[in-house]
Design a protein around this motif. Structure first.
Motif, PDB file in Angstrom:
ATOM      1  N   GLU A 149      42.077  40.577  37.107  1.00 36.28           N
ATOM      2  CA  GLU A 149      42.154  39.268  37.749  1.00 36.28           C
ATOM      3  C   GLU A 149      40.859  38.903  38.468  1.00 36.28           C
ATOM      4  OE1 GLU A 149      45.522  39.498  40.283  1.00 36.28           O
ATOM      5  OE2 GLU A 149      46.951  39.906  38.649  1.00 36.28           O
ATOM      6  N   SER A 150      39.979  39.868  38.671  1.00 38.15           N
ATOM      7  CA  SER A 150      38.731  39.602  39.378  1.00 38.15           C
ATOM      8  C   SER A 150      37.615  39.262  38.389  1.00 38.15           C
ATOM      9  CB  SER A 150      38.320  40.825  40.208  1.00 38.15           C
ATOM     10  OG  SER A 150      37.042  40.628  40.777  1.00 38.15           O
ATOM     11  N   TRP A 151      36.922  38.142  38.649  1.00 41.85           N
ATOM     12  CA  TRP A 151      35.814  37.723  37.794  1.00 41.85           C
ATOM     13  C   TRP A 151      34.488  37.776  38.556  1.00 41.85           C
ATOM     14  CZ3 TRP A 151      36.309  35.728  32.644  1.00 41.85           C
ATOM     15  CH2 TRP A 151      37.612  35.782  32.148  1.00 41.85           C
ATOM     16  N   ALA A 152      34.494  38.432  39.706  1.00 46.15           N
ATOM     17  CA  ALA A 152      33.281  38.506  40.517  1.00 46.15           C
ATOM     18  C   ALA A 152      32.301  39.525  39.947  1.00 46.15           C
ATOM     19  CB  ALA A 152      33.644  38.880  41.955  1.00 46.15           C
ATOM     20  N   GLY A 194      33.690  42.401  37.871  1.00 46.93           N
ATOM     21  CA  GLY A 194      34.955  42.883  38.428  1.00 46.93           C
ATOM     22  C   GLY A 194      34.832  44.167  39.222  1.00 46.93           C
ATOM     23  N   LYS A 207      29.366  42.234  40.897  1.00 45.67           N
ATOM     24  CA  LYS A 207      29.005  43.046  42.050  1.00 45.67           C
ATOM     25  C   LYS A 207      27.557  43.517  42.033  1.00 45.67           C
ATOM     26  CE  LYS A 207      33.317  43.011  43.524  1.00 45.67           C
ATOM     27  NZ  LYS A 207      33.716  42.333  44.771  1.00 45.67           N
TER      28      LYS A 207
END
Length: 339
Positions: free
Chosen positions: A217-220, A157, A222
């Protein structure tokens, strides 16, 4: 005859003298040995006192924060061996809404899963991203937590950036400070409302860091292998440019430019090696599930994951940390409830 008697007695005198020499006191006897031991102890005490007096200056030179001289002993933050980060969000009323944890396979006592079992088993447990302190962290708990979070979750995230300007103290920032202005950009997120809690049994600092609600809400991821993706892309672009330059030089009949020698790892600290990475499975846990687990009497209570409904047990160290008085209050769990 008298001369003969004298000759007969002389060897006996010499024989008696030999054991006497062997039993002679070493270095002047017990008194001298005691005096020497006392002198060595005094020298050691003097050396220790000198090192303690020079420690603050040495730590300042190396970039480490020295413990307060007035305290007389090291503060918990200075004594920590590991650091964990607990990212969380708040709802519109300002209460804790979600807490980021992670699933990891851990070897635990079988009795935690089934009281009738013995020995140890490998089980999927819920933990906080954490890791041991390393020399390159320069005694900074935030740096330890940030590094370990990036290595273990791939900077899930992109949350590590919030540790750069999170406020873990109660001191207000001066007016006009860029950080103070940044905190005014979101209605419900201020970068404040955080806390650092020392968990003595594990010699670990837990950093509770608030992030904006939309961050959950972000599951990315980095980063990969502890290296941010931006840095990796820059390195790949540089390598491609060097390869193209070398190919062009060969076509012109010139020798390709020699590769610059990469700087080697810093000597004297094996802890700079990055160990296991990207192995945690981050999960945003609803605060209601954590409250129920904290109120439970189990050492490793069960929590159902929001994604898929898998049931995982809370790792005992994480459960104990959540049951500390400051954390119970933060979660909104009554102190009267069983721990």
């Amino acid at each position: 005859r008298r001369k003969g008697q004298q000759r007969a007695h002389r060897p006996a005198q010499r024989r008696r003298a030999r054991p006497h020499v062997a039993m002679a006191p070493v270095e002047g006897g017990k008194k001298r040995m005691k005096a020497k031991a006392k002198a060595e102890a005094a020298a050691a005490a003097q050396k220790d006192s000198t090192e303690k007096a020079e420690a603050p200056a040495k730590q300042a030179k190396e970039g480490e924060s020295a413990p307060a001289a007035s305290s007389g002993k090291a503060r918990p933050e200075d004594a920590y061996l590991a650091s964990a980060v607990v990212f969380f969000t708040r709802d519109s009323a300002g209460a804790v809404a979600k807490v980021l944890m992670a699933v990891e396979e851990r070897k635990v006592q079988a009795s935690l899963i089934d009281p009738a079992q013995k020995g140890k088993v490998v089980h999927r447990m819920l933990v906080f991203p954490m890791g041991r302190r390393e020399k390159k962290d320069k005694g900074d708990t935030v740096e330890t937590a940030k590094r370990e979070y990036i290595e273990e979750t791939g900077d899930f995230g992109g949350l590590s950036k919030y540790l750069d300007f999170a406020d873990f103290s109660s001191e207000p920032l001066p007016e006009g400070d860029p950080l103070a202005e940044m905190r005014k950009s979101d209605k419900f997120w201020t970068g404040k409302g955080n806390m650092a809690v020392y968990f003595a049994p594990a010699t670990m600092i837990h950093l509770f860091c608030e992030v904006p609600a939309e961050a959950s809400e972000s599951w990315a991821r980095k980063a990969v292998g502890g290296v941010p993706l931006k840095v990796q892309k820059a390195l790949e672009a540089k390598a491609a440019a060097e390869a193209a330059e070398a190919a062009a030089a060969i076509e012109r009949g010139e020798e390709p430019p020699k590769k610059k020698k990469k700087p080697g790892p810093e000597v004297g600290n094996p802890s700079y090696h990055v160990g296991k990475s990207d192995h945690l499975e981050p999960q945003w846990i609803d605060v209601a599930a954590l409250r129920e687990a904290v109120a439970s009497t189990e050492r490793a209570p069960i929590i159902a994951l929001p994604q898929g409904g898998e049931e995982c047990r809370l790792f005992p160290t994480a459960a104990s940390a959540l049951r500390m008085p400051e954390v119970r209050e933060w979660l909104g769990v009554s102190k009267a409830q069983p721990a």
